[in-house]
Design a protein around this motif. Structure first.
Motif, PDB file in Angstrom:
ATOM      1  N   VAL A 100       0.833  -1.207   0.000  1.00  0.00           N
ATOM      2  CA  VAL A 100       0.000   0.000   0.000  1.00  0.00           C
ATOM      3  C   VAL A 100       0.867   1.256   0.000  1.00  0.00           C
ATOM      4  O   VAL A 100       0.590   2.227  -0.719  1.00  0.00           O
ATOM      5  CB  VAL A 100      -0.966  -0.014   1.196  1.00  0.00           C
ATOM      6  CG1 VAL A 100      -1.690   1.323   1.342  1.00  0.00           C
ATOM      7  CG2 VAL A 100      -1.990  -1.148   1.027  1.00  0.00           C
ATOM      8  N   LEU A 139       2.044   1.801  -3.486  1.00  0.00           N
ATOM      9  CA  LEU A 139       0.966   2.379  -4.297  1.00  0.00           C
ATOM     10  C   LEU A 139       0.854   3.875  -4.060  1.00  0.00           C
ATOM     11  O   LEU A 139       0.731   4.671  -4.999  1.00  0.00           O
ATOM     12  CB  LEU A 139      -0.367   1.720  -3.952  1.00  0.00           C
ATOM     13  CG  LEU A 139      -0.725   0.375  -4.570  1.00  0.00           C
ATOM     14  CD1 LEU A 139      -2.122  -0.022  -4.127  1.00  0.00           C
ATOM     15  CD2 LEU A 139      -0.658   0.441  -6.086  1.00  0.00           C
ATOM     16  N   TRP A 140       0.884   4.265  -2.782  1.00  0.00           N
ATOM     17  CA  TRP A 140       0.748   5.682  -2.441  1.00  0.00           C
ATOM     18  C   TRP A 140       1.946   6.475  -2.930  1.00  0.00           C
ATOM     19  O   TRP A 140       1.800   7.634  -3.343  1.00  0.00           O
ATOM     20  CB  TRP A 140       0.565   5.843  -0.932  1.00  0.00           C
ATOM     21  CG  TRP A 140      -0.775   5.350  -0.442  1.00  0.00           C
ATOM     22  CD1 TRP A 140      -1.875   5.089  -1.205  1.00  0.00           C
ATOM     23  CD2 TRP A 140      -1.143   5.067   0.904  1.00  0.00           C
ATOM     24  NE1 TRP A 140      -2.920   4.661  -0.407  1.00  0.00           N
ATOM     25  CE2 TRP A 140      -2.502   4.631   0.895  1.00  0.00           C
ATOM     26  CE3 TRP A 140      -0.484   5.119   2.120  1.00  0.00           C
ATOM     27  CZ2 TRP A 140      -3.183   4.272   2.050  1.00  0.00           C
ATOM     28  CZ3 TRP A 140      -1.162   4.756   3.291  1.00  0.00           C
ATOM     29  CH2 TRP A 140      -2.493   4.346   3.252  1.00  0.00           C
ATOM     30  N   THR A 153       1.380   6.887  -6.768  1.00  0.00           N
ATOM     31  CA  THR A 153       0.175   7.616  -7.186  1.00  0.00           C
ATOM     32  C   THR A 153      -0.047   8.940  -6.456  1.00  0.00           C
ATOM     33  O   THR A 153      -0.859   9.755  -6.896  1.00  0.00           O
ATOM     34  CB  THR A 153      -1.068   6.740  -6.984  1.00  0.00           C
ATOM     35  OG1 THR A 153      -1.199   6.429  -5.576  1.00  0.00           O
ATOM     36  CG2 THR A 153      -0.960   5.443  -7.778  1.00  0.00           C
ATOM     37  N   THR A 213      -1.550   9.248  -3.604  1.00  0.00           N
ATOM     38  CA  THR A 213      -2.924   9.213  -3.096  1.00  0.00           C
ATOM     39  C   THR A 213      -3.021   8.868  -1.611  1.00  0.00           C
ATOM     40  O   THR A 213      -4.081   8.484  -1.127  1.00  0.00           O
ATOM     41  CB  THR A 213      -3.751   8.182  -3.885  1.00  0.00           C
ATOM     42  OG1 THR A 213      -3.083   6.905  -3.824  1.00  0.00           O
ATOM     43  CG2 THR A 213      -3.909   8.599  -5.328  1.00  0.00           C
ATOM     44  N   LEU A 248     -11.036  -1.006  -3.972  1.00  0.00           N
ATOM     45  CA  LEU A 248     -10.113  -0.075  -3.326  1.00  0.00           C
ATOM     46  C   LEU A 248      -8.875   0.160  -4.178  1.00  0.00           C
ATOM     47  O   LEU A 248      -8.416   1.294  -4.337  1.00  0.00           O
ATOM     48  CB  LEU A 248      -9.698  -0.619  -1.948  1.00  0.00           C
ATOM     49  CG  LEU A 248     -10.621  -0.305  -0.772  1.00  0.00           C
ATOM     50  CD1 LEU A 248     -10.113  -0.984   0.490  1.00  0.00           C
ATOM     51  CD2 LEU A 248     -10.718   1.199  -0.541  1.00  0.00           C
ATOM     52  N   ASP A 284      -9.844   2.183  -7.306  1.00  0.00           N
ATOM     53  CA  ASP A 284     -10.072   3.595  -6.990  1.00  0.00           C
ATOM     54  C   ASP A 284      -8.746   4.325  -6.763  1.00  0.00           C
ATOM     55  O   ASP A 284      -8.570   5.464  -7.222  1.00  0.00           O
ATOM     56  CB  ASP A 284     -10.953   3.706  -5.747  1.00  0.00           C
ATOM     57  CG  ASP A 284     -11.164   5.145  -5.316  1.00  0.00           C
ATOM     58  OD1 ASP A 284     -11.807   5.892  -6.070  1.00  0.00           O
ATOM     59  OD2 ASP A 284     -10.665   5.528  -4.241  1.00  0.00           O
ATOM     60  N   THR A 285      -7.814   3.677  -6.075  1.00  0.00           N
ATOM     61  CA  THR A 285      -6.506   4.292  -5.833  1.00  0.00           C
ATOM     62  C   THR A 285      -5.781   4.562  -7.140  1.00  0.00           C
ATOM     63  O   THR A 285      -5.201   5.644  -7.349  1.00  0.00           O
ATOM     64  CB  THR A 285      -5.646   3.378  -4.940  1.00  0.00           C
ATOM     65  OG1 THR A 285      -6.308   3.199  -3.678  1.00  0.00           O
ATOM     66  CG2 THR A 285      -4.272   3.970  -4.702  1.00  0.00           C
ATOM     67  N   ARG A 317      -7.523   7.486  -9.049  1.00  0.00           N
ATOM     68  CA  ARG A 317      -7.196   8.789  -8.467  1.00  0.00           C
ATOM     69  C   ARG A 317      -5.739   9.153  -8.753  1.00  0.00           C
ATOM     70  O   ARG A 317      -5.414  10.309  -9.009  1.00  0.00           O
ATOM     71  CB  ARG A 317      -7.462   8.772  -6.957  1.00  0.00           C
ATOM     72  CG  ARG A 317      -8.933   8.782  -6.592  1.00  0.00           C
ATOM     73  CD  ARG A 317      -9.176   8.943  -5.096  1.00  0.00           C
ATOM     74  NE  ARG A 317      -8.733   7.791  -4.339  1.00  0.00           N
ATOM     75  CZ  ARG A 317      -7.745   7.809  -3.451  1.00  0.00           C
ATOM     76  NH1 ARG A 317      -7.077   8.939  -3.225  1.00  0.00           N
ATOM     77  NH2 ARG A 317      -7.409   6.721  -2.790  1.00  0.00           N
ATOM     78  N   GLY A 318      -4.871   8.136  -8.696  1.00  0.00           N
ATOM     79  CA  GLY A 318      -3.472   8.375  -9.011  1.00  0.00           C
ATOM     80  C   GLY A 318      -3.269   8.817 -10.446  1.00  0.00           C
ATOM     81  O   GLY A 318      -2.434   9.694 -10.730  1.00  0.00           O
ATOM     82  N   SER A 328      -3.815   4.640 -15.704  1.00  0.00           N
ATOM     83  CA  SER A 328      -4.409   3.747 -14.723  1.00  0.00           C
ATOM     84  C   SER A 328      -4.153   2.289 -15.088  1.00  0.00           C
ATOM     85  O   SER A 328      -3.809   1.460 -14.242  1.00  0.00           O
ATOM     86  CB  SER A 328      -5.912   4.021 -14.611  1.00  0.00           C
ATOM     87  OG  SER A 328      -6.503   3.188 -13.650  1.00  0.00           O
TER      88      SER A 328
END
Length: 807
Positions: free
Chosen positions: A482, A485-486, A489, A491, A733, A736-737, A740-741, A791
Motif C-alpha cells: 500500500v 501504491l501511495w 500515485t 494518493t 479499493l 479507486d486508488t 485517483r493516481g 491507470s
C-alpha cells in the motif's frame, strides 16, 4: 476499469486456502494413535517412516507414498481406506475413523503442514541457555565479514556454490524495502546507481538506518504484529484492550535499546506500555486459556523467547518439553489473585506458583507484590546471561531480512538451528552493541550474504529439509504494498488513524515556540489553595473551519486529570511534572468540538492546583490554530460519569468562567524545559507521506495478509491464496486508488508516453523496461497519455510478481 492483455496478472503465488488443519492438535494425535508403533523412531516397517516430514516424503521401499496436494491418489490414503486385508493399514487393531481419514486427506491436500523440527521420536535437543562465544572460520577470498565467514564455511562443508551478488538496483530496492519499507525514489536511485564509489552500499545502508521516522514507521508493522497492537478492533471500543501505539512509536523513533524496550513491556513504568501484558479482556465466559493471566504467559514466552506456550497452557505440550505447570507459573507472575490450574479447561484443584522457566538465571519471589514480580521477570528476561532472549530477537530479524529463520519457524526456538554459530554470533552482536537493533540490522545487511541474489521459492523446495543457499525472495507486506501504491500515485490519505505524534522532537525548532497557555481552576483558587479532594469539570468549545491533518497538545494538571475530546477519553495523568505531547488528530473534527477535562486536587490539606493545556492544530487548508487554557474556559462543580472511555453528558447549567491561577515556579520550570520541544514536534513543517502502518486495516490490506492482531503474528504467510489474489486484482479499493493516481499523474509534465513508462518502471521496479515491455506498454497506451492508459499501466506493473516481492 479496463485492463490490457500484455500484462495479464500471474497467479504465480496462488495456493489452496490453508490453515484449516492444526498439525499439533489434530494430526499428531492421529499418527500417534495408529502409526507410531511401526513407523516412528527407529522403526521403519516396509522401509517407511513417519518420524519426520522428510522421512515421510522419502516414501517406502516400494516407492512414493504421498503426493502433496493430491490425497486421493496418494498411496498412504489408499492403504488407510482399503478393505483388502493384505493391503490395509494399520494391519491390526482399530482402523481410522471416517473423521480421521477426512482430516488426513485435508492435511495432505493443504500441503502437509508440519511443525519445523518436530519428530515423533528424536534425539533430545535442548538449546543452550547462556550465550556462547563463536570462533569464526578463516576468511575465504577476502570475505572477512563475520556473517560471510560463517556462511562460506557452511557452504564449503556441503560442497555448495556461493550465491552471486545481486546487482546494484536489486540491492537498493531490497535495502529500502527491508529497512524503511519504501521504494527508492527514481531520481535518488539513479544518482546512486551512477555513483562508482566502492563503499556506496555501506553508505546507503547507514543513510537508510539514519532515517529515524521512516525506519520507525516501517518496523511499526513488525512490532504491532508481534505485540498484537492495533488501532481498532476487538476490545478497544469496550475498554477490554489498550493500545501501546504512542509508547511503541516513540520507542522505535528513538531506537530504544531492546533490553529496556522489553523491560518496559513486561513491567510497565506507566500506562502507555501496559496494553501488551494486560492482553484482551474478553466479554462473557471464556476458557481457561483465554484469561488475561494465561494470555500474559503465552505472549511473553512467544514474543521474547520464541516459545509457543499455547499447548502447555492447556496440557503438557505434545510437540516440545513445556509443561502445564510452567505455563501457569509464568501466568501467576502476572496474576493478582490465586490462580487455579486447569487442564483442558477442567480444574485440577491446584494453585499455580509464580515461577520463571529458567531458574538457572534466578527466581521470581512468588510472595512479592505483582508489580515487583513483573520487575523481577523483566530483569530475568533481559539478563545478560539469557542467550535465549537475544537469540530469539536476532532470529526474528534474520527471518525478516533473509526470508527464513536460522531457527524456523521463528516461534519454535526449542528446535535446533541450521547454523548455531550464526545464531550465537548475531546474538552476541546484539548484546555487545548495548541491545541496539539497528546495529544488528546494519551488521546483517553489510554482509555479502544479505547482498546476494535472492532464491525464488518453488513448490517442494524444502521437502527434503532446508539448506541455506542465500536470501529468499519475499512477498511485500500489506503495508509495503500500500505504501508503494501511495508513493507511485500520490494518493496517501491526509490523516492517520494511529494516536501518535509523528516525527522526532527538534530542539532547534523548539527555540521558536512561545508558550501562551495559562494555568486555570475553579473559584476555590481565588481564595488561595483549593481544598484537597476537590474535583471539577473544565471545558472549552472550539470550532474548526476545515478538516485536520495533525494536532497535538501539551496537557498536565496538579494533581490529576482525564482529558476528553468530543466525549472520548484521549489521555489521563496523575503526575503534573510528566509532560507529554498528546495526539488529537483522531478525536478532533471539522466544526464544533468540545474539549473537557475532569480535574482533581489530591492531598489531605488545601494545596495549589491548576490545569494546563496548549494545542497546535494544523488544518487541511494549511493554516495553524493554537488553542490554550485561559479565562475563556468554563468550570463546573458537577462531574459526569465516565464508562469505557466515554464521558457522560455534561451539565447544562451552572457553568462559570475559569479562574487563572498564578503559576508556581516549579510548574513554569517544568513547562519551559519540556513543552516547547513537544509542541515543536506537533508543529513541524515537514510534510510526511501517510504510511499504511499508521492506518486501520481495510479490505485491501486484509486481502494482502494484514492480520487482525487478536493473536500474536510473528510470520505472515509468504503466499496469497487464490481468493486473495483474485480480490487483489479486481478489488474496488485498488481500482479507486489507481484511478485517483492517474488523475494526479496527468497533471505532471510528461514529454511523451515513453517518459512516463520509463519513470514508472524505475520507480516501481528500480529498473527501466526491457524492449519487449516497452513495446507492449507503448502499444497499450496507444502512443498517448490519458487517465485511462496511466491507470491501466499502473495496474499492470503493480500486478507483476516482480513488483510484489522483495527480490
Amino acid at each position: 476499469m479496463s485492463r490490457f492483455p500484455p500484462f495479464t496478472f500471474l497467479l504465480w503465488f496462488s495456493i489452496p486456502l490453508h490453515g484449516a488443519v492444526d498439525f499439533a492438535h489434530q494430526i499428531v494425535p492421529v499418527i500417534q494413535k495408529h502409526c507410531t508403533e511401526c513407523h516412528t523412531g527407529d522403526k521403519k516397517k516396509g522401509g517407511f517412516s513417519m518420524n519426520t516430514r522428510e522421512a515421510l516424503m522419502e516414501g517406502s521401499e516400494n516407492g512414493e507414498v504421498l503426493k502433496v496436494g493430491q490425497a486421493e491418489t496418494s498411496r498412504l490414503i489408499e492403504v488407510l481406506v482399503t478393505q483388502d486385508r493384505d493391503e490395509q493399514m494399520p494391519p491390526k487393531g482399530a482402523r481410522l475413523s471416517p473423521e480421521e481419514i477426512t482430516l488426513l486427506k485435508t492435511w495432505v491436500n493443504e500441503g502437509l503442514t508440519w511443525q519445523e523440527g518436530f519428530a515423533f521420536q528424536k534425539p533430545a535437543y535442548e538449546p543452550p541457555l547462556k550465550p556462547r562465544l563463536v570462533t569464526l572460520p578463516v576468511a575465504r577470498e577476502g570475505r572477512d565479514h563475520p556473517v560471510d565467514r560463517i556462511l562460506d564455511a557452511y557452504l564449503e562443508s556441503r560442497q555448495l556454490p556461493r550465491p552471486e551478488l545481486a546487482d546494484d538496483a536489486t540491492f537498493a530496492r531490497r535495502a529500502h524495502l527491508d529497512l524503511i519499507g519504501l521504494l527508492p525514489e527514481a531520481q535518488v536511485l539513479q544518482k546512486w546507481l551512477d555513483d562508482k564509489a566502492p563503499d556506496k552500499r555501506a553508505r546507503l545502508l547507514r543513510d537508510l538506518l539514519g532515517q529515524d521516522v521512516a525506519y520507525a514507521e516501517h518496523w511499526l508493522t513488525f512490532w504491532n504484529d508481534l505485540l498484537r497492537n492495533d488501532y481498532g478492533g476487538t476490545g478497544f471500543i469496550t475498554g477490554g484492550r489498550r493500545q501501546i501505539s504512542k509508547w511503541l512509536y516513540e520507542s522505535l523513533v528513538t531506537n530504544k535499546p531492546a533490553d529496556r524496550f522489553v523491560q518496559e513491556l513486561i513491567a510497565p513504568p506507566g500506562d502507555e506500555s501496559r496494553g501488551f501484558i494486560d492482553g484482551i479482556q474478553w466479554r462473557g465466559d471464556v476458557s481457561a486459556g483465554q484469561t488475561v493471566e494465561i494470555q500474559f504467559a503465552q505472549s511473553v514466552a512467544q514474543s521474547f523467547l520464541g516459545i509457543n506456550m499455547k499447548c502447555a497452557s492447556c496440557h503438557d505440550s505434545f510437540v516440545d518439553r513445556w509443561k502445564l505447570d510452567e505455563a501457569y507459573g509464568l501466568a501467576a507472575i502476572y496474576s493478582k489473585r490465586p490462580l487455579d490450574i486447569a487442564r483442558c479447561d477442567k480444574p485440577t484443584g491446584r494453585i499455580a506458583k509464580a515461577a520463571w522457566i529458567f531458574p538457572e538465571l534466578g527466581r521470581v519471589d512468588e510472595k512479592a507484590p505483582q508489580p515487583e514480580r513483573l520487575k523481577q521477570l523483566a530483569k530475568l528476561m533481559t539478563h545478560p546471561e539469557n542467550g535465549r532472549f537475544t537469540r530469539t530477537l536476532v532470529n526474528r530479524l534474520w527471518h525478516r531480512l533473509m526470508g527464513r529463520g536460522i531457527v524456523h519457524p521463528v516461534d519454535a526456538m526449542q528446535t535446533e538451528p541450521w547454523s548455531a554459530d550464526l545464531l550465537d554470533h548475531l546474538a552476541n552482536v546484539l548484546k555487545d552493541s548495548g541491545y541496539d537493533l539497528k546495529k544488528v540490522l546494519e551488521h546483517i545487511t553489510t554482509s555479502q550474504a544479505y547482498q546476494s541474489q535472492a532464491q525464488i521459492l518453488t513448490p517442494g523446495l524444502d521437502d527434503r529439509g532446508y539448506v541455506y543457499a542465500g536470501p529468499r525472495a519475499r512477498r511485500l507486506t500489506a503495508e509495503q504494498f500500500v505504501d508503494a501504491l501511495w508513493q507511485l500515485t500520490g494518493t496517501a490519505p491526509a490523516k492517520i488513524d494511529a494516536p501518535v505524534m509523528r516525527g522526532k522532537r527538534d530542539l532547534q525548532e523548539a527555540q521558536g515556540i512561545q508558550i501562551s497557555a495559562r494555568w486555570i481552576w475553579g473559584d476555590s483558587a481565588r481564595q488561595g489553595a483549593p481544598p484537597a479532594g476537590e474535583t471539577l469539570t473544565l471545558r472549552k468549545t472550539v470550532t474548526l473551519p476545515s478538516g485536520i491533518t495533525r494536532a497535538a497538545a501539551v496537557v498536565t494538571c496538579d494533581n490529576g486529570f482525564h482529558l476528553y475530546v468530543n466525549g472520548r477519553l484521549v489521555t489521563q495523568g496523575s503526575d503534573w511534572s510528566n509532560l507529554e505531547a498528546v495526539p488529537l488528530h483522531t478525536a478532533l473534527k471539522e466544526g464544533a468540538n468540545i474539549i473537557a477535562a475532569v480535574v482533581k486536587n489530591e492531598g489531605t490539606n488545601p494545596n495549589p492546583a491548576g490545569f494546563f493545556f496548549e494545542a497546535r492544530i494544523k488544518l487541511e487548508t494549511g493554516a495553524e490554530q493554537v488553542l490554550i487554557s485561559d479565562e475563556n474556559w468554563e468550570w463546573n462543580v458537577s462531574t459526569p460519569t465516565a464508562k469505557e472511555g466515554r464521558l457522560g453528558a455534561l451539565p447544562k447549567h451552572a457553568w462559570k468562567p475559569a479562574v487563572v491561577v498564578p503559576a508556581l515556579p516549579v510548574w513554569q520550570s517544568a513547562l519551559s524545559q519540556k513543552a516547547p520541544a513537544l509542541l515543536a514536534q506537533a508543529s513541524q513543517k515537514t510534510v510526511l507521506m501517510t504510511r499504511a502502518s499508521l492506518m486501520k486495516s481495510d479490505l485491501l490490506m486484509r486481502s494482502l495478509g494484514r492480520p487482525n492482531r487478536e493473536q500474536i503474528v510473528s510470520m505472515r504467510p509468504n503466499d496469497l491464496t487464490t481468493l486473495e489474489a483474485i480480490d487483489l486484482a479486481n478489488g474496488a479499493l485498488l481500482a479507486d486508488t489507481l484511478d485517483r493516481g492517474a488523475k494526479l499523474l496527468m497533471k505532471r509534465s510528461w514529454p511523451n508516453a515513453q517518459s512516463f513508462i520509463d519513470w514508472l518502471y524505475l520507480s516501481a521496479l528500480s529498473r527501466g523496461p526491457n524492449s519487449l515491455e516497452l513495446s507492449a506498454a507503448l502499444e497499450a497506451m496507444n502512443g498517448s497519455i490519458t487517465e485511462q492508459s496511466i491507470s491501466d499501466l499502473l495496474w499492470a506493473v503493480t500486478m507483476l510478481p516482480e513488483f510484489q516481492i522483495v527480490r
